[in-house]
Design a protein around this motif. Structure first.
Motif, PDB file in Angstrom:
ATOM      1  N   HIS A 102       0.820  -1.214   0.000  1.00 47.46           N
ATOM      2  CA  HIS A 102       0.000   0.000   0.000  1.00 47.46           C
ATOM      3  C   HIS A 102       0.858   1.271   0.000  1.00 47.46           C
ATOM      4  O   HIS A 102       1.848   1.365   0.713  1.00 47.46           O
ATOM      5  CB  HIS A 102      -0.920   0.060   1.226  1.00 47.46           C
ATOM      6  N   GLY A 103       0.414   2.246  -0.822  1.00 43.69           N
ATOM      7  CA  GLY A 103       0.948   3.598  -0.762  1.00 43.69           C
ATOM      8  C   GLY A 103       2.392   3.734  -1.167  1.00 43.69           C
ATOM      9  O   GLY A 103       2.924   2.985  -1.983  1.00 43.69           O
ATOM     10  N   GLY A 104       3.053   4.754  -0.583  1.00 41.93           N
ATOM     11  CA  GLY A 104       4.410   5.097  -0.933  1.00 41.93           C
ATOM     12  C   GLY A 104       4.455   6.323  -1.830  1.00 41.93           C
ATOM     13  O   GLY A 104       3.447   7.020  -2.031  1.00 41.93           O
ATOM     14  N   GLN A 105       5.614   6.575  -2.398  1.00 39.16           N
ATOM     15  CA  GLN A 105       5.798   7.719  -3.278  1.00 39.16           C
ATOM     16  C   GLN A 105       6.950   7.469  -4.230  1.00 39.16           C
ATOM     17  O   GLN A 105       7.744   6.544  -4.045  1.00 39.16           O
ATOM     18  CB  GLN A 105       6.055   8.982  -2.456  1.00 39.16           C
ATOM     19  N   ASP A 106       7.024   8.303  -5.295  1.00 37.56           N
ATOM     20  CA  ASP A 106       8.098   8.150  -6.285  1.00 37.56           C
ATOM     21  C   ASP A 106       8.884   9.438  -6.471  1.00 37.56           C
ATOM     22  O   ASP A 106       9.442   9.675  -7.546  1.00 37.56           O
ATOM     23  CB  ASP A 106       7.534   7.662  -7.619  1.00 37.56           C
ATOM     24  N   ASP A 107       8.935  10.293  -5.437  1.00 40.94           N
ATOM     25  CA  ASP A 107       9.599  11.596  -5.455  1.00 40.94           C
ATOM     26  C   ASP A 107       8.786  12.658  -6.197  1.00 40.94           C
ATOM     27  O   ASP A 107       9.174  13.823  -6.226  1.00 40.94           O
ATOM     28  CB  ASP A 107      11.006  11.522  -6.070  1.00 40.94           C
ATOM     29  N   THR A 108       7.686  12.272  -6.814  1.00 37.76           N
ATOM     30  CA  THR A 108       6.806  13.215  -7.504  1.00 37.76           C
ATOM     31  C   THR A 108       5.365  13.075  -7.043  1.00 37.76           C
ATOM     32  O   THR A 108       4.679  14.061  -6.777  1.00 37.76           O
ATOM     33  CB  THR A 108       6.861  13.004  -9.028  1.00 37.76           C
ATOM     34  N   VAL A 109       4.913  11.831  -6.929  1.00 37.85           N
ATOM     35  CA  VAL A 109       3.519  11.533  -6.607  1.00 37.85           C
ATOM     36  C   VAL A 109       3.449  10.671  -5.354  1.00 37.85           C
ATOM     37  O   VAL A 109       4.238   9.743  -5.185  1.00 37.85           O
ATOM     38  CB  VAL A 109       2.833  10.801  -7.781  1.00 37.85           C
ATOM     39  N   PHE A 110       2.481  10.978  -4.481  1.00 40.82           N
ATOM     40  CA  PHE A 110       2.162  10.117  -3.352  1.00 40.82           C
ATOM     41  C   PHE A 110       1.047   9.159  -3.784  1.00 40.82           C
ATOM     42  O   PHE A 110       0.084   9.573  -4.425  1.00 40.82           O
ATOM     43  CB  PHE A 110       1.705  10.938  -2.148  1.00 40.82           C
ATOM     44  N   PHE A 111       1.178   7.884  -3.402  1.00 41.58           N
ATOM     45  CA  PHE A 111       0.246   6.861  -3.865  1.00 41.58           C
ATOM     46  C   PHE A 111      -0.769   6.494  -2.772  1.00 41.58           C
ATOM     47  O   PHE A 111      -0.474   6.586  -1.575  1.00 41.58           O
ATOM     48  CB  PHE A 111       0.992   5.596  -4.279  1.00 41.58           C
ATOM     49  N   ASN A 112      -1.948   6.057  -3.228  1.00 39.91           N
ATOM     50  CA  ASN A 112      -2.946   5.510  -2.304  1.00 39.91           C
ATOM     51  C   ASN A 112      -3.458   4.157  -2.781  1.00 39.91           C
ATOM     52  O   ASN A 112      -4.469   3.665  -2.304  1.00 39.91           O
ATOM     53  CB  ASN A 112      -4.117   6.479  -2.125  1.00 39.91           C
ATOM     54  N   ASP A 113      -2.758   3.556  -3.733  1.00 37.68           N
ATOM     55  CA  ASP A 113      -3.210   2.280  -4.287  1.00 37.68           C
ATOM     56  C   ASP A 113      -2.869   1.114  -3.366  1.00 37.68           C
ATOM     57  O   ASP A 113      -1.896   1.136  -2.620  1.00 37.68           O
ATOM     58  CB  ASP A 113      -2.624   2.044  -5.680  1.00 37.68           C
ATOM     59  N   LEU A 114      -3.717   0.092  -3.430  1.00 38.21           N
ATOM     60  CA  LEU A 114      -3.538  -1.132  -2.642  1.00 38.21           C
ATOM     61  C   LEU A 114      -3.473  -2.310  -3.599  1.00 38.21           C
ATOM     62  O   LEU A 114      -4.384  -2.512  -4.406  1.00 38.21           O
ATOM     63  CB  LEU A 114      -4.694  -1.308  -1.658  1.00 38.21           C
TER      64      LEU A 114
END
Length: 218
Positions: A102-114
Motif C-alpha cells: 500500500h501507498g508510498g511515493q516516487d519523489d513526484t507523486v504520493f500513492f494511495n493504491d492497494l
C-alpha cells in the motif's frame, strides 16, 4: 475464553524455548536484492521473506522472495499489471500467504493504491478510496481479515487510522484523534493474541523524533 496474564506468559516462554539456539546468531545471505533503502518487506507463514521496491541508484520496482527452507533468493517476474516503482510504502502478508502493498511515493507523486500478490500475480484491489501517503505503518489483522494503516506523509503529516476489510474490499476511517500525534517514519506491530496494535516513535510536526509507545485495541 481469555487467558490470564500468567498463562499467556507461560505459553510465550514455551514458544521461545522451541526455537533452536542457532536462531540467536546472524547469517549473511548473498545473491539477493540490490542495495536499497526505504523499501518494504514482509514474511509469510510459508517461511518466505518478500522484499519490494525502494530506492537504490534509482527508484526500484522489483520484487524478491527469499525461501528460508531452501536458503535461496528468487526475483519475481514483473508483469504488465504490477505496482509502479516506489519507496516508503508498507507491505504485509495475510493468512493465505498473499502479499499486500500500500501507498508510498516516487519523489513526484504520493500513492494511495492497494495491491495484492497471489500466486505470483498482482491485482489492483483499491485505488482512490483512502488518502495518499508514504512513510506510514501497516499491519495485517488475520482474525478480522483486515489491513490497518496509520499516519504517514503526503505533503503534511497524518494522524488518521484506516481499516481495509478484504472480504468487502472496503476502507473504513477510524476515529484516532485521541491517539498518537501526526507522524511518519514510525513502526507498528500487531499483538494478535490480545488484539492490540502497538505504535512507537517516528517524526512529528516539530521534525523531532517521538519516543512514546501507544496501543490501539481492535
Amino acid at each position: 475464553m481469555q487467558l490470564s496474564c500468567t498463562k499467556r506468559c507461560f505459553l510465550r516462554l514455551i514458544q521461545f524455548l522451541q526455537f533452536p539456539l542457532a536462531w540467536a546468531s546472524w547469517s549473511l545471505l548473498a545473491d539477493g536484492p540490490s542495495a536499497r533503502s526505504t523499501h518494504a518487506a514482509a514474511s509469510d507463514l510459508n517461511q518466505v521473506l518478500w522484499v519490494h521496491a525502494g530506492k537504490g541508484e534509482e527508484l526500484l520496482q522489483d520484487l524478491w522472495a527469499y525461501n528460508q527452507l531452501l536458503n535461496t533468493w528468487t526475483p519475481v517476474p514483473l508483469f504488465s499489471t504490477a505496482p509502479s516503482a516506489r519507496k516508503e510504502h508498507v507491505a504485509v502478508t495475510d493468512g493465505n500467504g498473499d502479499l499486500w502493498i500500500h501507498g508510498g511515493q516516487d519523489d513526484t507523486v504520493f500513492f494511495n493504491d492497494l495491491w495484492k500478490l497471489s500466486t505470483n500475480r498482482w491485482t489492483l484491489v483499491s485505488n482512490g478510496s483512502v488518502p495518499s501517503r508514504s512513510s506510514h505503518v501497516g499491519v495485517w489483522d488475520s482474525l478480522n481479515g483486515a489491513l490497518w494503516i496509520h499516519g504517514g506523509f503526503d505533503g503534511v503529516l497524518r494522524q488518521d487510522i484506516w481499516k481495509f476489510e478484504a472480504e468487502g474490499s472496503t476502507w473504513f476511517s477510524i476515529d484516532g484523534n485521541d491517539g498518537p500525534s501526526a507522524r511518519a517514519h514510525h513502526v507498528a506491530a500487531l499483538d494478535a493474541m490480545n488484539g492490540v496494535i502497538w505504535i512507537h516513535g517516528g517524526y512529528d510536526e516539530s521534525a523531532l523524533s517521538c519516543r512514546e509507545t501507544s496501543s490501539f485495541g481492535l
